[in-house]
Write an enzyme that holds these catalytic residues in place. Structure first.
Site, PDB file in Angstrom:
ATOM      1  N   GLU A 144       0.731  10.463  -8.286  1.00 20.69           N
ATOM      2  CA  GLU A 144       0.814  10.998  -9.645  1.00 20.69           C
ATOM      3  C   GLU A 144       2.270  10.831 -10.023  1.00 20.69           C
ATOM      4  O   GLU A 144       3.090  11.702  -9.798  1.00 20.69           O
ATOM      5  CB  GLU A 144       0.388  12.473  -9.652  1.00 20.69           C
ATOM      6  N   GLU A 153       8.653   6.797 -15.074  1.00 21.24           N
ATOM      7  CA  GLU A 153       9.175   7.385 -13.839  1.00 21.24           C
ATOM      8  C   GLU A 153       9.153   6.394 -12.680  1.00 21.24           C
ATOM      9  O   GLU A 153       9.286   6.778 -11.518  1.00 21.24           O
ATOM     10  CB  GLU A 153       8.398   8.673 -13.488  1.00 21.24           C
TER      11      GLU A 153
HETATM   12  N1  SAH Z   1       1.737  14.987  -6.479  1.00 19.44           N
HETATM   13  C1  SAH Z   1       2.176  16.234  -7.060  1.00 19.44           C
HETATM   14  C2  SAH Z   1       3.504  16.127  -7.741  1.00 19.44           C
HETATM   15  C3  SAH Z   1       3.659  15.034  -8.783  1.00 19.44           C
HETATM   16  S1  SAH Z   1       5.247  14.984  -9.523  1.00 19.44           S
HETATM   17  C4  SAH Z   1       1.099  16.743  -7.988  1.00 19.44           C
HETATM   18  O1  SAH Z   1       0.290  15.929  -8.438  1.00 19.44           O
HETATM   19  O2  SAH Z   1       1.057  17.927  -8.301  1.00 19.44           O
HETATM   20  C5  SAH Z   1       5.899  13.499  -8.892  1.00 19.44           C
HETATM   21  C6  SAH Z   1       6.744  13.689  -7.646  1.00 19.44           C
HETATM   22  O3  SAH Z   1       6.984  12.412  -7.097  1.00 19.44           O
HETATM   23  C7  SAH Z   1       8.103  14.297  -7.853  1.00 19.44           C
HETATM   24  O4  SAH Z   1       8.234  15.374  -6.978  1.00 19.44           O
HETATM   25  C8  SAH Z   1       9.098  13.172  -7.512  1.00 19.44           C
HETATM   26  O5  SAH Z   1      10.260  13.684  -6.870  1.00 19.44           O
HETATM   27  C9  SAH Z   1       8.287  12.318  -6.564  1.00 19.44           C
HETATM   28  N2  SAH Z   1       8.546  10.863  -6.512  1.00 19.44           N
HETATM   29  C10 SAH Z   1       8.551  10.000  -7.570  1.00 19.44           C
HETATM   30  N3  SAH Z   1       8.675   8.737  -7.150  1.00 19.44           N
HETATM   31  C11 SAH Z   1       8.733   8.776  -5.795  1.00 19.44           C
HETATM   32  C12 SAH Z   1       8.851   7.771  -4.795  1.00 19.44           C
HETATM   33  N4  SAH Z   1       8.866   6.484  -5.114  1.00 19.44           N
HETATM   34  N5  SAH Z   1       8.909   8.180  -3.509  1.00 19.44           N
HETATM   35  C13 SAH Z   1       8.844   9.491  -3.185  1.00 19.44           C
HETATM   36  N6  SAH Z   1       8.724  10.478  -4.094  1.00 19.44           N
HETATM   37  C14 SAH Z   1       8.667  10.130  -5.390  1.00 19.44           C
END
Ligand code: SAH
Length: 698
Positions: A144, A153
């Site tokens: 996500e 993002e």
């Molecule tokens: N999966 C959770 C949070 C989603 S928010 C849910 O659905 O509730 C997205 C998260 O991904 C954030 O915490 C951000 O720090 C992390 N993130 C984004 N790109 C990333 C990457 N390439 N590798 C590791 N973490 C990542």
């Protein structure tokens, strides 16, 4: 680690050195993050869960072990869903250290430590192999990583890498696919966020028209996404010129390419009009069949389904490089170009008897560069500011007030960033010298825009003098040894985040005191801080604890957010554009503090205490605060409440400004009001630091 960061105080203008530890940054990040909002997004959570269950089942039916890769695990939610759905093992990747720590804790508290391995790395650093972070490649990819623009993002490069190195060929992906939709519209309101409309001024010697410079006409503006709560835009504020069209999709179960590309669709306007704006949103299919769909479609597209409110995914407004008249039924091409992180649009007309060669040519046209502002106005004014400057009603109030205070021999000084007031003052006043201090505290391009572009287009170069000095460095020689008889400001400063930061005008006014004539007129004469207790329809969710989410205990996350909000003890008000976040007033709006601009800033603090009666049933989520400016005797402008419909307490907010929201630490439920309850408050404006501290009690 501690670092000292120098900054100009937004209210007082003085330089200050703040001690910023790493802690401060991450507490800010957590406190203002959208994690809580995501956990409250029931529609999202339910559909992810359904999609994950289906994916795990498909893998199991093939007789394989279900190995999940969850990139960006946050709280660990999606991995816990996968583990509950029967996955054999989950690798939960999270780059943000405090979140990875929280995920470890949450996973443990929910009893999944043996099934979920939290890895605190960026996914592109993750290794696979016997000694690696992952024993083997995963066959289910769960993520996500989307923002309102879908790819902002970094979802595309992350997927591209994951398919190359971290997951098996033919893996299952949840979501399986994302699709971006667009609709072409005409909207004066939204167009006013990108264009400067001509300003008409009724002067003594006839009508004067302030024209936007030609450089602005074809300027593509800035590339940053304009994401808004489109569901708050009434249908009377735009007119749809096309049907909803699918622009492009991404299949996440196959290798993804992140390199820049473009997509092109043909459209036929359903109505003639001026094509100005492309509205866009996306949906995700959690499974290959498309049965589990989570959509951001606005109200007029999916009028029957109940809309899930969310703030972490909204809708996008794209501005076409220029306005294009279109005719119903004519053939048009809409092109979406994208790089790794952003999308932008252009519109082409198909010519008569188009052939293959022409089409190739169109394709070449279509590959337009990412928008870069050439006129500099878009660097100086952001979108709400454009809207504000184009607000004719507001301009009228300033014109009326200026007319009252200007005299034929007025020597006028304006203190406001990127303001049209000096021009209005010049048109309305005598042909005396007008001065204009640009206080943009680092916005040099604003100065270039005004002197080389804007004044030139309006033949004002030698009429309005730009003084390039901070107010405290103003010298008599800047003013040709004249005293200022009229000091004006909107006031507006680009450095302001909270409404009272614009009190910088008062500090600047104090700094230039020695240059003011004894009978100087200051416009606005005064400012006042107003306050009202409200119940939010939805905004409360972003600060409200979740407890459990789809059966998983995520309280550790709530605690972490609470700690971060309380970091440095003082709870702060936060800026929100309330036209996007409906609320109902529970109290009368009341004036709590006034600031007299005819006098200098006092040495002592300004403070007030009192109580607010709650007049309506509802949940008191917090207080909204905003500024009103008394321009002249009977003319004032509000940067907050514009109208209050009294029976229900529905509020109409100034659409160009952010208001300050102070969330109460616990919600006061006045469900049944026999006696009006009172909320007491104490508010203090520290004139030394420019800060407003507040406290509320039931
Ligand atoms: N999966 C959770 C949070 C989603 S928010 C849910 O659905 O509730 C997205 C998260 O991904 C954030 O915490 C951000 O720090 C992390 N993130 C984004 N790109 C990333 C990457 N390439 N590798 C590791 N973490 C990542």
């Amino acid at each position: 680690m501690k670092t000292f960061c120098g900054r100009a105080n937004p209210t007082t203008g003085s330089m200050e050195w703040l001690e910023e530890g790493e802690d401060y940054d991450y507490h800010q990040e957590i406190a203002r993050s959208r994690y809580a909002d995501m956990l409250h997004d029931k529609d999202r959570n339910v559909k992810y869960y359904q999609g994950i269950r289906a994916a795990v089942n498909r893998v199991k039916e093939r007789g394989e072990k279900a190995i999940v890769l969850d990139i960006g695990t946050g709280t660990g939610l999606l991995s816990m869903m996968a583990a509950s759905a029967g996955a054999d093992f989950c690798y939960a990747i999270e780059v943000f250290k405090p979140m990875a720590n929280a995920a470890v804790k949450i996973v443990e508290q929910n009893g999944f430590s043996d099934k979920i391995k939290v890895i605190n790395k960026h996914s592109t650093e993750v290794t696979v192999g016997p000694d690696g972070d992952m024993q083997c490649r995963a066959n289910i990819l769960v993520t996500e990583l989307f923002d309102t623009e879908l790819i902002g993002e970094g979802a595309l490069p992350t997927y591209e890498h994951a398919h190359k190195y971290l997951v098996q060929e033919g893996c299952e992906a949840v979501p399986h696919r994302a699709t971006v939709y667009v609709q072409l519209v005409e909207s004066r309101r939204m167009w006013s966020w990108k264009k400067l409309f001509p300003v008409h001024v009724e002067a003594e010697d006839g009508e004067k028209i302030l024209v936007p410079p030609s450089e602005m006409e074809n300027c593509p503006g800035v590339p940053s996404v304009c994401d808004i709560q489109l569901n708050q835009m009434p249908s009377s504020d735009f007119s749809t010129l096309s049907d909803v069209v699918t622009m492009f999709s991404v299949d996440f179960s196959k290798p993804v390419q992140s390199a820049s590309t473009y997509y092109r669709v043909q459209l036929e306007p359903v109505k003639s009009g001026k094509a100005q704006i492309v509205l866009s949103w996306w949906d995700i299919d959690m499974d290959p069949s498309g049965m589990i769909n989570c959509t951001m479609a606005p109200y007029w597209v999916k009028p029957t389904s109940a809309l899930q409110w969310r703030d972490h995914w909204m809708q996008c407004v794209y501005f076409l490089p220029r306005e294009e008249p279109v005719v119903q039924g004519e053939k048009l091409y809409l092109t979406a170009c994208r790089d790794q992180y952003s999308v932008w649009y252009s519109l082409q007309k198909a010519r008569e008897g188009e052939n293959k060669a022409d089409e190739e040519e169109h394709k070449a046209d279509a590959r337009v560069e990412s928008p870069v502002c050439r006129c500099r106005a878009h660097l100086l004014w952001n979108r709400p500011r454009f809207g504000e400057l184009n607000d004719q009603n507001r301009t009228r109030q300033y014109i009326r007030s200026l007319r009252k205070v200007l005299k034929p021999d007025s020597v006028c000084l304006c203190i406001s960033d990127g303001s049209l007031l000096p021009v209005l003052a010049y048109y309305l006043g005598a042909k005396q010298v007008q001065y204009f201090v640009l206080v943009f505290r680092s916005l040099h391009f604003g100065l270039v825009f005004f002197s080389h572009v804007f004044f030139k287009a309006n033949h004002l170069e030698d009429k309005i003098k730009i003084i390039e000095a901070r107010p405290e460095l103003l010298k008599s020689s800047h003013l040709e040894d004249k005293k200022i008889s009229v000091l004006v400001g909107e006031p507006f400063f680009t450095t302001s985040l909270l409404p009272w930061h614009n009190l910088y005008f008062w500090y600047a006014r104090t700094a230039v005191s020695t240059h003011l004539a004894s009978n100087v007129t200051v416009l606005p004469q005064s400012a006042s801080l107003h306050m009202m207790v409200v119940e939010f329809q939805d905004l409360w969710r972003i600060r409200s604890p979740c407890g459990t989410c789809e059966g998983f205990d995520v309280q550790a996350m709530d605690d972490m957010i609470k700690d971060s909000l309380n970091f440095r003890e003082s709870k702060e008000a936060e800026p929100h554009p309330l036209w996007e976040y409906p609320c109902k007033s529970l109290s009368e709006p009341q004036e709590v503090l006034t600031f007299d601009f005819t006098k200098t800033v006092p040495q002592h603090c300004l403070s007030t205490e009192g109580s607010v009666k709650l007049l309506r049933e509802g949940k008191s989520h917090g207080a909204v605060l905003w500024m009103e400016y008394q321009l002249a005797a009977d003319i004032s402008v509000s940067t907050g409440l514009m109208q209050l419909s009294n029976e229900k307490g529905n509020c109409e907010w100034n659409p160009h400004c952010k208001q300050a929201v102070y969330f109460f630490s616990s919600v006061i439920e006045s469900e049944i009001l026999s006696d009006p309850t009172a909320v007491t408050y104490a508010i203090k404006f520290d004139t030394k630091t420019g800060e407003i501290a507040m406290d509320f009690k039931l």
